[in-house]
Design a protein around this motif. Structure first.
Motif, PDB file in Angstrom:
ATOM      1  N   LEU A  34       1.900  10.917  -8.919  1.00 53.43           N
ATOM      2  CA  LEU A  34       1.883  10.433  -8.190  1.00 53.43           C
ATOM      3  C   LEU A  34       2.576  10.634  -6.867  1.00 53.43           C
ATOM      4  O   LEU A  34       2.720  10.594  -5.471  1.00 53.43           O
ATOM      5  N   THR A  35       2.925  12.255  -6.898  1.00 55.04           N
ATOM      6  CA  THR A  35       2.955  13.384  -5.068  1.00 55.04           C
ATOM      7  C   THR A  35       2.338  13.042  -4.103  1.00 55.04           C
ATOM      8  O   THR A  35       3.031  12.759  -3.077  1.00 55.04           O
ATOM      9  N   HIS A  47       8.046   6.280   5.950  1.00 54.62           N
ATOM     10  CA  HIS A  47       9.557   6.193   4.423  1.00 54.62           C
ATOM     11  C   HIS A  47       9.075   7.106   3.844  1.00 54.62           C
ATOM     12  O   HIS A  47       9.327   8.350   3.364  1.00 54.62           O
ATOM     13  N   SER A  48      10.746   7.156   2.867  1.00 54.75           N
ATOM     14  CA  SER A  48      10.979   8.018   1.439  1.00 54.75           C
ATOM     15  C   SER A  48      10.190   8.255   1.021  1.00 54.75           C
ATOM     16  O   SER A  48       9.162   7.588   0.432  1.00 54.75           O
ATOM     17  N   ILE A  49       9.664   9.373   0.180  1.00 50.75           N
ATOM     18  CA  ILE A  49       9.428   9.908  -1.049  1.00 50.75           C
ATOM     19  C   ILE A  49       9.714   9.177  -2.041  1.00 50.75           C
ATOM     20  O   ILE A  49       8.778   8.742  -2.699  1.00 50.75           O
ATOM     21  N   TYR A  50      10.576   8.802  -1.796  1.00 51.53           N
ATOM     22  CA  TYR A  50      10.676   8.558  -3.213  1.00 51.53           C
ATOM     23  C   TYR A  50      10.517   7.074  -3.754  1.00 51.53           C
ATOM     24  O   TYR A  50      10.314   5.898  -4.292  1.00 51.53           O
ATOM     25  N   ASP A  51      10.574   6.101  -2.317  1.00 49.19           N
ATOM     26  CA  ASP A  51      10.617   4.740  -2.026  1.00 49.19           C
ATOM     27  C   ASP A  51       9.292   4.383  -2.588  1.00 49.19           C
ATOM     28  O   ASP A  51       8.449   4.074  -3.194  1.00 49.19           O
ATOM     29  N   CYS A  52       8.192   5.554  -2.231  1.00 48.52           N
ATOM     30  CA  CYS A  52       6.647   5.574  -1.814  1.00 48.52           C
ATOM     31  C   CYS A  52       5.722   6.151  -2.824  1.00 48.52           C
ATOM     32  O   CYS A  52       4.931   5.497  -3.321  1.00 48.52           O
ATOM     33  N   ILE A  53       6.792   6.526  -3.929  1.00 48.10           N
ATOM     34  CA  ILE A  53       6.531   6.829  -5.622  1.00 48.10           C
ATOM     35  C   ILE A  53       6.292   5.494  -6.113  1.00 48.10           C
ATOM     36  O   ILE A  53       5.441   5.722  -6.982  1.00 48.10           O
ATOM     37  N   TYR A  54       7.117   4.752  -5.880  1.00 47.75           N
ATOM     38  CA  TYR A  54       7.364   3.451  -6.927  1.00 47.75           C
ATOM     39  C   TYR A  54       6.017   2.518  -6.430  1.00 47.75           C
ATOM     40  O   TYR A  54       5.182   2.234  -6.921  1.00 47.75           O
ATOM     41  N   VAL A  55       5.916   2.635  -4.451  1.00 43.84           N
ATOM     42  CA  VAL A  55       4.180   1.478  -4.306  1.00 43.84           C
ATOM     43  C   VAL A  55       3.214   2.492  -4.896  1.00 43.84           C
ATOM     44  O   VAL A  55       1.942   1.788  -5.080  1.00 43.84           O
ATOM     45  N   ALA A  56       3.651   3.933  -5.166  1.00 45.43           N
ATOM     46  CA  ALA A  56       1.737   4.544  -4.800  1.00 45.43           C
ATOM     47  C   ALA A  56       1.936   3.862  -6.751  1.00 45.43           C
ATOM     48  O   ALA A  56       0.832   4.315  -7.145  1.00 45.43           O
ATOM     49  N   GLU A  61      -1.501   1.407 -10.344  1.00 48.02           N
ATOM     50  CA  GLU A  61      -1.634   0.722 -12.361  1.00 48.02           C
ATOM     51  C   GLU A  61      -1.857  -0.924 -11.519  1.00 48.02           C
ATOM     52  O   GLU A  61      -2.026  -1.529 -13.101  1.00 48.02           O
ATOM     53  N   ARG A  62      -2.531  -1.252 -10.245  1.00 45.09           N
ATOM     54  CA  ARG A  62      -2.429  -2.611  -9.559  1.00 45.09           C
ATOM     55  C   ARG A  62      -1.440  -3.343 -10.292  1.00 45.09           C
ATOM     56  O   ARG A  62      -1.993  -4.767 -10.472  1.00 45.09           O
ATOM     57  N   LEU A  63       0.419  -3.134 -10.052  1.00 44.29           N
ATOM     58  CA  LEU A  63       0.698  -4.220 -10.537  1.00 44.29           C
ATOM     59  C   LEU A  63       1.554  -4.233  -9.086  1.00 44.29           C
ATOM     60  O   LEU A  63       1.306  -4.275  -7.766  1.00 44.29           O
ATOM     61  N   THR A  64       2.275  -5.937  -8.872  1.00 45.26           N
ATOM     62  CA  THR A  64       3.160  -6.010  -7.831  1.00 45.26           C
ATOM     63  C   THR A  64       4.109  -5.166  -7.982  1.00 45.26           C
ATOM     64  O   THR A  64       4.774  -5.197  -8.626  1.00 45.26           O
ATOM     65  N   LEU A  65       4.894  -4.510  -7.166  1.00 49.47           N
ATOM     66  CA  LEU A  65       5.780  -4.014  -6.761  1.00 49.47           C
ATOM     67  C   LEU A  65       6.724  -5.015  -6.230  1.00 49.47           C
ATOM     68  O   LEU A  65       6.941  -5.931  -5.371  1.00 49.47           O
ATOM     69  N   ILE A  66       7.765  -5.042  -6.847  1.00 47.56           N
ATOM     70  CA  ILE A  66       9.214  -6.172  -7.138  1.00 47.56           C
ATOM     71  C   ILE A  66      10.719  -5.204  -6.331  1.00 47.56           C
ATOM     72  O   ILE A  66      10.696  -4.122  -7.261  1.00 47.56           O
ATOM     73  N   VAL A  75       6.372  -1.929   3.483  1.00 41.71           N
ATOM     74  CA  VAL A  75       5.193  -0.318   2.996  1.00 41.71           C
ATOM     75  C   VAL A  75       3.724  -0.719   2.087  1.00 41.71           C
ATOM     76  O   VAL A  75       2.867  -0.749   2.283  1.00 41.71           O
ATOM     77  N   ALA A  76       4.779  -1.357   1.167  1.00 38.33           N
ATOM     78  CA  ALA A  76       3.414  -2.071   0.084  1.00 38.33           C
ATOM     79  C   ALA A  76       2.562  -2.604   0.535  1.00 38.33           C
ATOM     80  O   ALA A  76       1.223  -2.709   0.575  1.00 38.33           O
ATOM     81  N   ARG A  77       2.748  -3.752   0.978  1.00 39.04           N
ATOM     82  CA  ARG A  77       1.958  -4.803   2.265  1.00 39.04           C
ATOM     83  C   ARG A  77       0.886  -4.317   2.895  1.00 39.04           C
ATOM     84  O   ARG A  77      -0.149  -4.039   2.763  1.00 39.04           O
ATOM     85  N   ALA A  78       1.778  -3.084   3.779  1.00 40.87           N
ATOM     86  CA  ALA A  78       0.966  -1.928   4.357  1.00 40.87           C
ATOM     87  C   ALA A  78      -0.247  -1.641   3.880  1.00 40.87           C
ATOM     88  O   ALA A  78      -1.467  -0.935   4.527  1.00 40.87           O
ATOM     89  N   ALA A  79      -0.324  -0.772   2.886  1.00 39.93           N
ATOM     90  CA  ALA A  79      -1.056  -0.087   2.017  1.00 39.93           C
ATOM     91  C   ALA A  79      -1.847  -0.987   1.003  1.00 39.93           C
ATOM     92  O   ALA A  79      -2.257  -0.109   0.321  1.00 39.93           O
TER      93      ALA A  79
END
Length: 87
Positions: A34-35, A47-56, A61-66, A75-79
């Motif tokens: 996911l890097t 934003h931090s790459i650490y958090d963005c790994i979860y967003v990616a 996987e076409r899942l909702t980030l919680i 970030v997730a919504r903007a992406a």
């Protein structure tokens, strides 16, 4: 364990959660897959790459980030990744 010690959850909660955890952790994903996507998100949204790994991961996987993190949610919504903010 920490929340149990603090009295935030009652006895038996872990036993009820274990089946969910087994299901949720059935598939593990190596973060190095996911890097590239996470780095693009981190640069695009400052934003931090650490958090963005979860967003990616959620996006791939076409899942909702919680998340409980308002910035990560934004970030997730903007992406274009569906996200649910816990309060």
């Amino acid at each position: 364990r920490k929340r149990n010690r603090k009295g935030e959850v009652g006895p038996g909660v872990l036993e009820r959660v274990i089946p969910f955890l087994k299901s949720a952790l059935a598939q593990l994903t190596a973060s190095n897959t996911l890097t590239d996507d996470a780095a693009k998100l981190a640069l695009a949204f400052d934003h931090s790459i650490y958090d963005c790994i979860y967003v990616a991961l959620a996006g791939r996987e076409r899942l909702t980030l919680i998340t409980a993190d308002e910035r990560q949610d934004a970030v997730a919504r903007a992406a274009g990744v569906p996200s649910r903010l816990l309060r």
